[in-house]
Enzyme design. Structure first.
Site, PDB file in Angstrom:
ATOM      1  N   TYR A  56       0.858  -1.182   0.000  1.00 37.42           N
ATOM      2  CA  TYR A  56       0.000   0.000   0.000  1.00 37.42           C
ATOM      3  C   TYR A  56       0.898   1.238   0.000  1.00 37.42           C
ATOM      4  O   TYR A  56       1.559   1.549   0.997  1.00 37.42           O
ATOM      5  CB  TYR A  56      -0.908   0.024   1.233  1.00 37.42           C
ATOM      6  CG  TYR A  56      -1.942  -1.086   1.285  1.00 37.42           C
ATOM      7  CD1 TYR A  56      -2.228  -1.871   0.177  1.00 37.42           C
ATOM      8  CD2 TYR A  56      -2.637  -1.349   2.458  1.00 37.42           C
ATOM      9  CE1 TYR A  56      -3.171  -2.868   0.225  1.00 37.42           C
ATOM     10  CE2 TYR A  56      -3.594  -2.354   2.521  1.00 37.42           C
ATOM     11  CZ  TYR A  56      -3.854  -3.114   1.401  1.00 37.42           C
ATOM     12  OH  TYR A  56      -4.794  -4.119   1.460  1.00 37.42           O
ATOM     13  N   HIS A 126      -0.919 -12.185   0.862  1.00 32.25           N
ATOM     14  CA  HIS A 126      -1.799 -11.264   0.139  1.00 32.25           C
ATOM     15  C   HIS A 126      -2.440 -11.935  -1.075  1.00 32.25           C
ATOM     16  O   HIS A 126      -3.626 -11.711  -1.363  1.00 32.25           O
ATOM     17  CB  HIS A 126      -0.989 -10.036  -0.298  1.00 32.25           C
ATOM     18  CG  HIS A 126      -1.800  -8.804  -0.440  1.00 32.25           C
ATOM     19  ND1 HIS A 126      -1.257  -7.542  -0.410  1.00 32.25           N
ATOM     20  CD2 HIS A 126      -3.126  -8.603  -0.637  1.00 32.25           C
ATOM     21  CE1 HIS A 126      -2.204  -6.632  -0.560  1.00 32.25           C
ATOM     22  NE2 HIS A 126      -3.351  -7.260  -0.714  1.00 32.25           N
ATOM     23  N   SER A 205     -13.502  -3.188   1.303  1.00 30.50           N
ATOM     24  CA  SER A 205     -14.444  -2.454   0.440  1.00 30.50           C
ATOM     25  C   SER A 205     -15.887  -2.660   0.891  1.00 30.50           C
ATOM     26  O   SER A 205     -16.766  -2.965   0.073  1.00 30.50           O
ATOM     27  CB  SER A 205     -14.268  -2.873  -1.026  1.00 30.50           C
ATOM     28  OG  SER A 205     -12.977  -2.558  -1.484  1.00 30.50           O
ATOM     29  N   PRO A 206     -16.175  -2.473   2.178  1.00 37.74           N
ATOM     30  CA  PRO A 206     -17.519  -2.759   2.700  1.00 37.74           C
ATOM     31  C   PRO A 206     -18.583  -1.755   2.283  1.00 37.74           C
ATOM     32  O   PRO A 206     -19.777  -2.025   2.458  1.00 37.74           O
ATOM     33  CB  PRO A 206     -17.314  -2.745   4.216  1.00 37.74           C
ATOM     34  CG  PRO A 206     -16.185  -1.786   4.415  1.00 37.74           C
ATOM     35  CD  PRO A 206     -15.266  -2.029   3.246  1.00 37.74           C
ATOM     36  N   GLY A 208     -18.669  -0.662  -0.917  1.00 37.28           N
ATOM     37  CA  GLY A 208     -18.699  -0.751  -2.373  1.00 37.28           C
ATOM     38  C   GLY A 208     -17.841   0.255  -3.101  1.00 37.28           C
ATOM     39  O   GLY A 208     -18.218   0.742  -4.169  1.00 37.28           O
ATOM     40  N   ARG A 209     -16.681   0.588  -2.531  1.00 37.61           N
ATOM     41  CA  ARG A 209     -15.765   1.568  -3.139  1.00 37.61           C
ATOM     42  C   ARG A 209     -16.489   2.895  -3.379  1.00 37.61           C
ATOM     43  O   ARG A 209     -16.252   3.561  -4.374  1.00 37.61           O
ATOM     44  CB  ARG A 209     -15.146   1.011  -4.424  1.00 37.61           C
ATOM     45  CG  ARG A 209     -14.438  -0.322  -4.222  1.00 37.61           C
ATOM     46  CD  ARG A 209     -13.723  -0.785  -5.470  1.00 37.61           C
ATOM     47  NE  ARG A 209     -13.251  -2.158  -5.337  1.00 37.61           N
ATOM     48  CZ  ARG A 209     -12.110  -2.535  -4.744  1.00 37.61           C
ATOM     49  NH1 ARG A 209     -11.320  -1.624  -4.225  1.00 37.61           N
ATOM     50  NH2 ARG A 209     -11.766  -3.802  -4.676  1.00 37.61           N
TER      51      ARG A 209
END
Length: 332
Positions: A56, A126, A205-206, A208-209
């Site tokens: 990241y 990952h 991504s809870p 939905g981005r």
């Protein structure tokens, strides 16, 4: 703050965590001060889990976490820290996956140095290396536990069948997977396998981005974001369809007296005590909005209303394009 257990017999952590990809510039520009402010707010609100990775921001996310710990003595002991390794590049500069002990240990050593800590609470692979049996990859992770560099282990984006094979070798504390009202594939086996094995399902991504929030990423900004601009759900005509459908969800959240983001988080938490959403954000205000979802109690009638507005399979477009699908295991 709601609390849960990270894996069978694992430590108590908040039932909500920080997805620290947002501490890099992946979803738009940010800086150390904004990321530190989110970490400080997390401490105030009782959020204890941080989920990061060596890639990241090419180490930038971990570096920011490390500078926060250095500036706030004692803060590290109040957090449950997870990081990941396994995505790298070959000699030609092509993206590839390596799960060897030599590779993941070297990468973890770098992560520990950037964060200024001597071990992580959770170490994930990952992405799986396709030509390495998951049993061998699990043994490599377990070796890091024996060496005292990680307290528990997990995988990102694996199938339920792979989880069962890994768990036969060593306890798997967590599996990280995309899971939200817009991505419900985990319900076809992964949610259940995690519950059966006592493994936490860490849901990235809870919201939905951004589609499941009151302020989805604007059309003007999308072209500036590499991943998002090439994601099928944010390309036309899918984007227009998805925004029109989620307008109904935003209206429902307002009717229920909350934000769409908070309602999205609440829905996930109600899918099981082992489901831990880890949204990412660059804004303290948005972070507080997300955390508010932990306090929402949803009735069966509330869940039915949500399901009516966003039935399974409502979203237009795949969650990844062909290139983005290289690495994650498809199982349904």
């Amino acid at each position: 703050m709601r609390m849960t257990t990270m894996g069978k017999g694992g430590p108590k952590i908040s039932a909500f965590g920080i997805g620290a990809m947002s501490f890099s510039n992946f979803y738009g520009p940010t800086n150390e001060a904004e990321s530190h402010a989110i970490l400080a707010t997390a401490l105030d609100l009782g959020v204890t889990h941080i989920d990061t990775s060596n890639i990241y921001g090419m180490g930038g996310s971990e570096t920011v976490i490390g500078t926060f710990f250095k500036a706030n003595p004692g803060a590290r002991d109040r957090f449950h820290i997870a990081t990941k390794a396994g995505i790298t590049k070959d000699e030609a500069g092509n993206r590839c996956f390596k799960n060897s002990l030599a590779h993941i240990e070297a990468e973890l050593d770098g992560s520990l140095a950037r964060m200024g800590i001597d071990c992580v609470d959770l170490m994930y692979i990952h992405r799986r290396q396709a030509d390495m049996p998951i049993e061998e990859a699990t043994e490599n992770l377990a070796a890091l536990v024996k060496k005292g560099k990680a307290k528990s282990i997990g995988f990102s984006e694996i199938a339920p069948s792979s989880l069962r094979r890994a768990a036969a070798v060593h306890p798997i504390a967590a599996v990280q997977s995309e899971y939200s009202l817009s991505t419900r594939a985990p319900e076809l086996g992964l949610v259940q396998a995690c519950a059966e094995l006592g493994t936490a399902l860490v849901a990235f991504s809870p919201v939905g981005r951004s589609l499941l929030t009151d302020n989805p990423i604007s059309r003007e900004v999308i072209p500036q974001l590499g991943f998002t601009s090439s994601n099928p759900r944010f390309q036309e005509p899918n984007l227009s369809f998805n925004l029109a459908i989620t307008d109904k969800f935003r209206a429902l959240a307002a009717e229920m007296g909350t934000s769409a983001a908070a309602l999205s988080i609440a829905w996930l938490i109600h899918q099981g005590d082992h489901v831990i959403p880890i949204p990412g954000t660059r804004s303290v205000a948005h972070f507080r909005e997300l955390v508010a979802g932990c306090d929402l109690e949803l009735t069966a009638a509330d869940l039915a209303r949500i399901e009516e507005v966003l039935p399974v399979g409502w979203c237009y477009g795949d969650r990844y394009n062909d290139a983005q699908w290289v690495g994650p295991e498809r199982f349904c």
